[in-house]
Motif scaffolding. Structure first.
Motif, PDB file in Angstrom:
ATOM      1  N   VAL A  50       0.853  -1.187   0.000  1.00  0.00           N
ATOM      2  CA  VAL A  50       0.000   0.000   0.000  1.00  0.00           C
ATOM      3  C   VAL A  50       0.890   1.238   0.000  1.00  0.00           C
ATOM      4  O   VAL A  50       1.848   1.327   0.751  1.00  0.00           O
ATOM      5  N   LEU A  96      -4.698   1.840   8.475  1.00  0.00           N
ATOM      6  CA  LEU A  96      -5.121   2.358   7.168  1.00  0.00           C
ATOM      7  C   LEU A  96      -4.690   1.423   6.043  1.00  0.00           C
ATOM      8  O   LEU A  96      -5.457   1.164   5.111  1.00  0.00           O
ATOM      9  N   ARG A  99      -6.812  -1.666   6.020  1.00  0.00           N
ATOM     10  CA  ARG A  99      -8.152  -1.337   5.523  1.00  0.00           C
ATOM     11  C   ARG A  99      -8.132  -1.217   4.004  1.00  0.00           C
ATOM     12  O   ARG A  99      -9.044  -1.681   3.315  1.00  0.00           O
ATOM     13  N   ALA A 100      -7.073  -0.591   3.479  1.00  0.00           N
ATOM     14  CA  ALA A 100      -6.949  -0.462   2.028  1.00  0.00           C
ATOM     15  C   ALA A 100      -6.935  -1.830   1.372  1.00  0.00           C
ATOM     16  O   ALA A 100      -7.650  -2.061   0.389  1.00  0.00           O
ATOM     17  N   GLU A 103     -10.320  -3.519   1.410  1.00  0.00           N
ATOM     18  CA  GLU A 103     -11.278  -2.914   0.479  1.00  0.00           C
ATOM     19  C   GLU A 103     -10.902  -3.170  -0.982  1.00  0.00           C
ATOM     20  O   GLU A 103     -11.617  -2.767  -1.880  1.00  0.00           O
ATOM     21  N   GLY A 105      -7.987  -2.021  -2.272  1.00  0.00           N
ATOM     22  CA  GLY A 105      -7.188  -0.882  -2.711  1.00  0.00           C
ATOM     23  C   GLY A 105      -5.699  -1.139  -2.588  1.00  0.00           C
ATOM     24  O   GLY A 105      -5.262  -2.124  -1.999  1.00  0.00           O
ATOM     25  N   VAL A 108      -3.632   4.907  -0.201  1.00  0.00           N
ATOM     26  CA  VAL A 108      -4.477   5.783   0.603  1.00  0.00           C
ATOM     27  C   VAL A 108      -4.018   7.201   0.274  1.00  0.00           C
ATOM     28  O   VAL A 108      -2.834   7.518   0.412  1.00  0.00           O
ATOM     29  N   VAL A 143      -9.217   5.540   0.445  1.00  0.00           N
ATOM     30  CA  VAL A 143      -8.624   4.322  -0.132  1.00  0.00           C
ATOM     31  C   VAL A 143      -8.951   4.304  -1.617  1.00  0.00           C
ATOM     32  O   VAL A 143     -10.090   4.543  -2.011  1.00  0.00           O
TER      33      VAL A 143
END
Length: 147
Positions: A50, A96, A99-100, A103, A105, A108, A143
């Motif tokens: 990420v 974060l 979470r990315a 999802e 992604g 961010v 994201v």
């Protein structure tokens, strides 16, 4: 009788004095993001897949998968404030990043500090608040799935 009234009055005074809230320390810091990224614990905890873009940094265009907020706290008792803030920031970035990935992604973007829902926007600094026993970092960002 007077003696028991006096003892009761003394006890009530002691209890009410103990119940008065003490002024809690809440020291605000603006610390360098680069120092956190350089910490070896960052690479060991934050997902490598990420990418993170703060404030108005040029970021890749992609599908926006939603805005997310993280509010990480850490025990700061017996630690220097900056050390506790570094760990809280690593934890916030980890959350974060995870979470990315969850999802779908891989970045961010537009990350800002969001402590007590107040925006502090910087490409190089983050906001941390440290008290006697807790330090905290809150971040908000979008994201995205970039090509």
């Amino acid at each position: 009788m007077l003696r028991s009234i006096a003892i009761t009055a003394i006890l009530l005074s002691a209890v009410s004095a103990a119940a008065t809230p003490a002024a809690a320390r809440d020291t605000r810091y603006e610390l360098k993001i680069a120092d956190v990224v350089a910490d070896p614990r960052y690479a060991a905890n934050v997902p490598a897949g990420v990418k993170f873009y703060f404030a108005d940094q040029a970021a890749p265009a992609g599908q926006n998968l939603g805005e997310f907020v993280t509010n990480r706290k850490t025990n700061s008792f017996g630690k220097q404030d900056e050390e506790a803030c570094t760990w809280a920031m690593i934890s916030a970035m980890k959350e974060l990043g995870e979470r990315a990935l969850a999802e779908g992604g891989n970045a961010v973007v537009g990350i800002v500090s969001y402590y007590k829902k107040k925006v502090f926007s910087s490409e190089t600094l983050f906001e941390c608040h440290a008290g006697a026993v807790v330090a905290g970092v809150a971040l908000k960002g979008n994201v995205v799935k970039a090509p």
